[in-house]
Design a protein around this motif. Structure first.
Motif, mmCIF file in Angstrom:
data_model
loop_
_atom_site.group_PDB
_atom_site.id
_atom_site.type_symbol
_atom_site.label_atom_id
_atom_site.label_comp_id
_atom_site.label_asym_id
_atom_site.label_seq_id
_atom_site.Cartn_x
_atom_site.Cartn_y
_atom_site.Cartn_z
ATOM 1 N N THR A 94 0.846 -1.201 0.000
ATOM 2 C CA THR A 94 0.000 0.000 0.000
ATOM 3 C C THR A 94 0.880 1.249 0.000
ATOM 4 O OG1 THR A 94 -1.657 -1.212 1.278
ATOM 5 C CG2 THR A 94 -1.854 1.199 1.191
ATOM 6 N N PRO A 95 0.727 2.187 -0.991
ATOM 7 C CA PRO A 95 1.595 3.389 -1.057
ATOM 8 C C PRO A 95 1.551 4.237 0.210
ATOM 9 C CG PRO A 95 0.373 3.113 -3.099
ATOM 10 C CD PRO A 95 -0.186 2.110 -2.146
ATOM 11 N N ALA A 96 0.363 4.423 0.778
ATOM 12 C CA ALA A 96 0.260 5.259 1.974
ATOM 13 C C ALA A 96 1.036 4.657 3.130
ATOM 14 C CB ALA A 96 -1.207 5.448 2.346
ATOM 15 N N PHE A 97 0.940 3.334 3.321
ATOM 16 C CA PHE A 97 1.656 2.682 4.421
ATOM 17 C C PHE A 97 3.161 2.738 4.191
ATOM 18 C CE2 PHE A 97 3.525 -0.971 6.565
ATOM 19 C CZ PHE A 97 3.045 -0.795 7.857
ATOM 20 N N ARG A 98 3.591 2.587 2.938
ATOM 21 C CA ARG A 98 5.026 2.655 2.646
ATOM 22 C C ARG A 98 5.568 4.057 2.919
ATOM 23 N NH1 ARG A 98 6.017 -0.055 -3.103
ATOM 24 N NH2 ARG A 98 8.183 0.359 -2.477
#
Length: 289
Positions: free
Chosen positions: A25-29
């Motif tokens: 997930t981009p947000a979590f990364r």
């Protein structure tokens, strides 16, 4: 008989599967690679600055660094140069900007200084900058006075837009400029100057212009003669009076005023002696002794 161990299921567990999906997930990364380090640094800085002694030491260090940079020779302003200003205006500028040199350029509030200079009556436009070599350069464009405005008991020099340039001690100090008077005269300087230019043939007799009702002008000559000009197109009306004067010496006669407010019906007001003479002539024409 040999016992056979159960085969390991190659599929990931539910928890591992969810962690792998979460890492994709981009947000979590972004949170993991940016947010966590920022949080750690902020936490460390916060813990360090939680002590008052450390904060005071850090502030003192910053001030010392700023002072060392501010006081470097290449940032020092040693003198002021004023271009485009007359001696009197230059003196007014120096009084408006009481700067003690040498001074660091970081301590100069140039926008505020520009406002102070631009607020002077005689200054139409100004520019401030620090030149290499430690020179505060002030370039000034002065207002050009084109008329003298008599307002009550005071005299002021005005530019073509009606801005006050400077006070005037007495009329004789600027005999080259026309005199205007009356409430609202400063709002119609350009028109007044045009009328004065058209009245050049009467220059030896011309005393000035008076603004009447903040709408129109009266041309005032010596012997209290007046030419009452209309609100609209005053210059052509004045030129018509000048043509009559050239042809018939109108203004050399016993005339109190020439009323041109109605251009279709000019009116001449005679002096007392001329009016009496005219009355006698009319009585004789009527056969009355």
């Amino acid at each position: 008989m040999q016992q056979i161990s159960p085969r390991r299921d190659p599929a990931p567990s539910r928890l591992a599967y969810r962690m792998e999906r979460l890492l994709l997930t981009p947000a979590f990364r972004r949170l993991l690679w940016v947010g966590v380090p920022v949080f750690c640094v902020s936490l460390a800085v916060g813990l360090y600055l939680s002590d008052q002694t450390r904060r005071d030491a850090l502030s003192l260090m910053v001030e010392n660094v700023k002072a060392k940079v501010r006081d470097r020779p290449e940032f020092m302003v040693k003198l002021m140069a004023i271009d485009g200003a007359s001696p009197g205006v230059a003196e007014d500028i120096r009084e408006a900007l009481p700067v003690d040199f040498p001074m660091s350029s970081f301590d100069l509030d140039l926008p505020q200084m520009l406002r102070e200079v631009s607020a002077l009556d005689a200054v139409a436009k100004a520019d401030l900058r620090v030149r290499p070599g430690g020179v505060l350069q002030i370039s000034v464009q002065e207002r050009t006075p084109v008329a003298i405005w008599r307002n009550d008991e005071t005299l002021d020099l005005l530019d073509i837009e009606g801005h006050r340039v400077a006070p005037l001690a007495n009329r004789a100090a600027r005999p080259d400029l026309p005199l205007i008077a009356g409430v609202g005269a400063q709002k119609a300087v350009e028109e007044g100057v045009a009328i004065m230019a058209a009245a050049y043939p009467l220059a030896t007799r011309l005393r000035g212009l008076v603004r009447v009702g903040e709408r129109r002008w009266d041309v005032v000559l010596d012997d209290d003669q007046r030419i009452l000009l209309p609100e609209i197109d005053p210059v052509p009306a004045l030129e018509q009076v000048l043509a009559l004067d050239e042809a018939q010496d109108l203004l050399a006669r016993d005339v109190v005023s020439v009323d041109m407010r109605n251009k279709n019906r000019p009116t001449v007001r005679l002096g007392e002696s001329a009016a009496d003479s005219l009355r006698l002539v009319r009585l004789k024409e009527l056969g009355v002794d």
